[in-house]
Design an enzyme around this catalytic site. Sequence first.
Site, PDB file in Angstrom:
ATOM      1  N   ASP A 168       4.568  -2.392   3.434  1.00 56.12           N
ATOM      2  CA  ASP A 168       5.083  -1.019   3.518  1.00 56.12           C
ATOM      3  C   ASP A 168       6.579  -0.961   3.776  1.00 56.12           C
ATOM      4  OD1 ASP A 168       4.294  -2.014   6.182  1.00 56.12           O
ATOM      5  OD2 ASP A 168       4.796  -0.024   6.931  1.00 56.12           O
ATOM      6  N   GLU A 173       7.380   6.231  10.711  1.00 57.55           N
ATOM      7  CA  GLU A 173       6.175   6.129   9.885  1.00 57.55           C
ATOM      8  C   GLU A 173       6.189   7.281   8.881  1.00 57.55           C
ATOM      9  OE1 GLU A 173       3.692   4.062   9.541  1.00 57.55           O
ATOM     10  OE2 GLU A 173       3.666   2.791  11.341  1.00 57.55           O
ATOM     11  N   TYR A 183       5.128   2.949   5.856  1.00 58.23           N
ATOM     12  CA  TYR A 183       4.190   4.014   5.499  1.00 58.23           C
ATOM     13  C   TYR A 183       2.995   3.923   6.423  1.00 58.23           C
ATOM     14  CZ  TYR A 183       1.490   0.818   2.314  1.00 58.23           C
ATOM     15  OH  TYR A 183       0.763  -0.188   1.750  1.00 58.23           O
ATOM     16  N   THR A 184       2.277   5.061   6.560  1.00 64.21           N
ATOM     17  CA  THR A 184       1.167   5.098   7.511  1.00 64.21           C
ATOM     18  C   THR A 184      -0.037   4.310   6.998  1.00 64.21           C
ATOM     19  OG1 THR A 184       0.556   7.218   6.542  1.00 64.21           O
ATOM     20  CG2 THR A 184       1.802   7.271   8.611  1.00 64.21           C
TER      21      THR A 184
HETATM   22 ZN   LIG Z   1       4.414  -0.700   8.933  1.00 62.43          ZN
END
Ligand SMILES: [Zn+2]
Length: 250
Positions: free
Chosen positions: A151, A99, A35-36
Amino acid sequence: MTRAAAAAARVRERPSANQDERPAGMPVDMLVLHYTGMRSARAALDRLCDPASRVSSHYVVEEDGQVWRLVDERRRAFHAGVSYWRGHQALNGRSIGIEIVNPGHEHGYRDFPALQMAAVCDLCLEILARHPIPARNVVAHSDIAPDRKDDPGEKFDWPGLAANGVGVWPLGVADRGFGGIVRDGGGLRSVRADLAAVGYGVAAEGGADMALHTVLRAFQRHWRPEAVTGEADAGTVARLEAVARICAGG
Ligand SMILES: [Zn+2]
């Protein structure tokens, strides 16, 4: 137009300076999902394209399903950092990075919208059709860098992806609950061995228990999101054994 062609037509270009050549002769056999972790998609895109940041990914998927291509798949993007999976390190050279826009744990972690997950799924299927990436090598950033990264996190729909042919998800594992935490040496040795069989950078024997706790949290974020505790409870161990069996098989 086929579904794949329609998906390709939706991809918009936003080239990033943060890329270079892949190492010669290295296969592209991993797909890393992130994830960003930033407040907005725009801020994330700006950072991933800023030469000063030295970070990038091949793709960014917005919450409405819009897909951006930042780096050609034939080139190396800078998304994994210090990383380990199944005996390999520095995984940028052999991986494709996506992403996925979400504020992340620091800025208000929230559910990934269905439209976004559908776009991620389509993009992954296209990538898997182009490269020899086994299901066990479709991983979270937290899987390959458990001590640094969370993430895409426990809200990410891994079972939904696997139901469409992306990655590993064990079916039919009985829910053994959150009790029965393994603490004895023999039990922990087998937990370590199963984590190593899945691909994590944990020694099959010994090592600090802190590291085991960290790696178990990473496993839970991906495969046991009901309780990310770092404890080897009965339900976690059952899920781990099932994932390890699948990953050992290919
Ligand atoms: Zn990452």
